[in-house]
Design an enzyme around this catalytic site. Structure first.
Site, mmCIF file in Angstrom:
data_model
loop_
_atom_site.group_PDB
_atom_site.id
_atom_site.type_symbol
_atom_site.label_atom_id
_atom_site.label_comp_id
_atom_site.label_asym_id
_atom_site.label_seq_id
_atom_site.Cartn_x
_atom_site.Cartn_y
_atom_site.Cartn_z
ATOM 1 N N TYR A 37 0.826 -0.943 -0.111
ATOM 2 C CA TYR A 37 -0.228 -0.168 -0.270
ATOM 3 C C TYR A 37 0.654 1.574 -0.019
ATOM 4 C CZ TYR A 37 -3.788 3.436 1.706
ATOM 5 O OH TYR A 37 -4.613 3.985 2.333
ATOM 6 N N ILE A 48 13.256 -10.059 1.945
ATOM 7 C CA ILE A 48 13.647 -9.100 2.878
ATOM 8 C C ILE A 48 14.598 -9.322 2.893
ATOM 9 C CG2 ILE A 48 12.680 -9.038 4.822
ATOM 10 C CD1 ILE A 48 14.453 -5.704 2.764
ATOM 11 N N THR A 51 6.149 2.721 12.880
ATOM 12 C CA THR A 51 4.904 2.584 13.079
ATOM 13 C C THR A 51 4.547 3.300 14.662
ATOM 14 O OG1 THR A 51 3.368 0.983 14.297
ATOM 15 C CG2 THR A 51 5.548 0.081 14.361
ATOM 16 N N TYR A 65 4.069 -7.091 17.302
ATOM 17 C CA TYR A 65 4.931 -5.808 15.808
ATOM 18 C C TYR A 65 5.485 -4.631 16.116
ATOM 19 C CZ TYR A 65 3.352 -2.290 12.498
ATOM 20 O OH TYR A 65 3.678 -1.013 11.546
ATOM 21 N N ASN A 84 -2.464 5.988 11.784
ATOM 22 C CA ASN A 84 -3.352 5.201 11.029
ATOM 23 C C ASN A 84 -3.247 5.963 9.802
ATOM 24 O OD1 ASN A 84 -3.843 3.512 13.404
ATOM 25 N ND2 ASN A 84 -5.603 2.931 12.816
ATOM 26 N N HIS A 116 -7.191 -4.059 9.050
ATOM 27 C CA HIS A 116 -7.195 -2.565 9.021
ATOM 28 C C HIS A 116 -9.047 -1.830 8.362
ATOM 29 C CE1 HIS A 116 -3.151 -1.432 7.642
ATOM 30 N NE2 HIS A 116 -3.292 -2.172 8.883
ATOM 31 N N LEU A 117 -9.749 -0.637 9.468
ATOM 32 C CA LEU A 117 -10.816 -0.628 10.052
ATOM 33 C C LEU A 117 -11.668 0.333 8.543
ATOM 34 C CD1 LEU A 117 -13.340 -0.702 12.043
ATOM 35 C CD2 LEU A 117 -12.267 1.279 12.545
ATOM 36 N N ARG A 134 -7.899 6.130 17.738
ATOM 37 C CA ARG A 134 -6.363 6.148 16.736
ATOM 38 C C ARG A 134 -6.592 7.620 16.024
ATOM 39 N NH1 ARG A 134 -5.340 3.209 19.611
ATOM 40 N NH2 ARG A 134 -5.276 0.153 19.454
#
Length: 324
Positions: A11, A52, A115, A139, A168, A190-191, A222
């Site tokens: 994304y 990676i 993050t 995470y 977010n 995701h919401l 958020r």
């Protein structure tokens, strides 16, 4: 400039890769496509399908790379609690392999996708970069470990590095040719995109995890940032990177919205009913995360252009309908 974009089929990575191509840079995208789609790789970029952990096969001394944008990794806080080994392998071990490859190839500039989950449950809102980092999910812990490794690399090997701690991310980028780049995860966690699937009738209902948090309506709060604004910050961060320094910037709008406020915004934008089911809390979900981006605005000259939640949702809805 020749740049490597790891996770560039994802994304945020694909949006940044597109901006880099449009700015005239030579772009190579590395992605294993385990959770991304190759159609997101922008035209004009060279695509290499690889893990990676195998970045050294691309980042050779002869390849002549000038910088790396590092997005590759897993992003689901919930999954990180049920399958932590996946996140430690992909996020931390993979990033260490990338740093080793950069060192061997003599690549000295890095922008890292970090993050806000590194902060955990903050004691003060909005969050500044000086806040205590105490992740409450795996995470966030994996990303914090990478931030710390990058800081060491900068000190020891003169790496010029910037970590951008997102809040977010949502919305979609409208390109000059009319096409759009938006959120397309598999699986989706995701919401906003899940809420849009419910509005479109592709899901029966939306699960909101917990309504007993210490927030005004009991649901998590958020800070939502438009993907286009976030992508612009990456290019500014590259320009600001300095040898021997590891800079950290929070990126958000500075305004928090609860899960139920997001639900109402989606109902308003789409004009569709959005059945909601209150589900148990998920392990590792902080009650509230809202950013102070004052440092990024002062030092990078960055200012978010799309801060209204309804505008962000509207862009995401337009992108979602384009794929129906």
């Amino acid at each position: 400039m020749k740049v490597l974009v790891t996770g560039g089929a994802g994304y945020v990575g694909s949006v940044v890769a597109r901006l880099l191509v449009d700015a005239g840079h030579e772009v190579v995208v590395l992605d294993d496509l385990s959770r991304n789609d190759a159609t997101q790789v922008p035209a004009g970029a060279v695509f290499v399908q690889a893990r990676i952990q195998d970045a050294a096969s691309v980042l050779t001394p002869e390849a002549g790379f000038d910088a790396v944008f590092h997005f590759a990794g897993l992003i689901s806080a919930g999954e990180s609690m049920s399958h932590p080994e996946l996140h430690w392998e992909a996020n931390t071990i993979g990033s260490l392999a990338l740093l080793a490859a950069m060192r061997a190839a003599g690549v000295k500039r890095l922008v890292f996708s970090s993050t806000a989950a590194t902060y955990g449950n903050p004691s003060e809102i909005p969050l500044t970069e000086n806040a205590i980092t105490k992740p409450v999910n795996t995470y966030g812990a994996t990303k914090l470990a990478v931030d710390m490794a990058i800081a060491s690399e900068a000190h020891a090997h003169e790496l010029a590095a910037v970590s951008l701690r997102y809040f977010n991310v949502a919305g979609a980028l409208v390109l000059p040719d009319g096409t759009m780049i938006g959120e397309r995860h598999d699986p989706e966690t995701h919401l906003i995109p899940i809420a849009l699937e419910v509005a479109a009738g592709r899901r029966e209902k939306l699960a909101v995890f917990g309504d007993d948090y210490p927030t005004p309506d009991g649901t998590c709060i958020r800070d939502y940032i438009h993907v286009g604004d976030l992508a612009q910050a990456h290019l500014l961060a590259l320009a600001a990177a300095r040898p021997g320094e590891h800079r950290v910037y929070n990126l958000g709008n500075g305004t928090g919205f609860s899960c139920m406020q997001v639900v109402e915004a989606v109902r308003e934008v789409t004009g569709h009913a959005l059945p909601v089911e209150i589900a148990p809390r998920r392990p590792g979900d902080p009650a509230e995360l809202v950013a102070s981006s004052a440092k990024a605005q002062a030092e990078l000259g960055w200012t978010p252009a799309k801060t209204d939640l309804r505008d962000i949702v509207a862009d995401a809805w337009t992108f979602y309908r384009s794929g129906l």
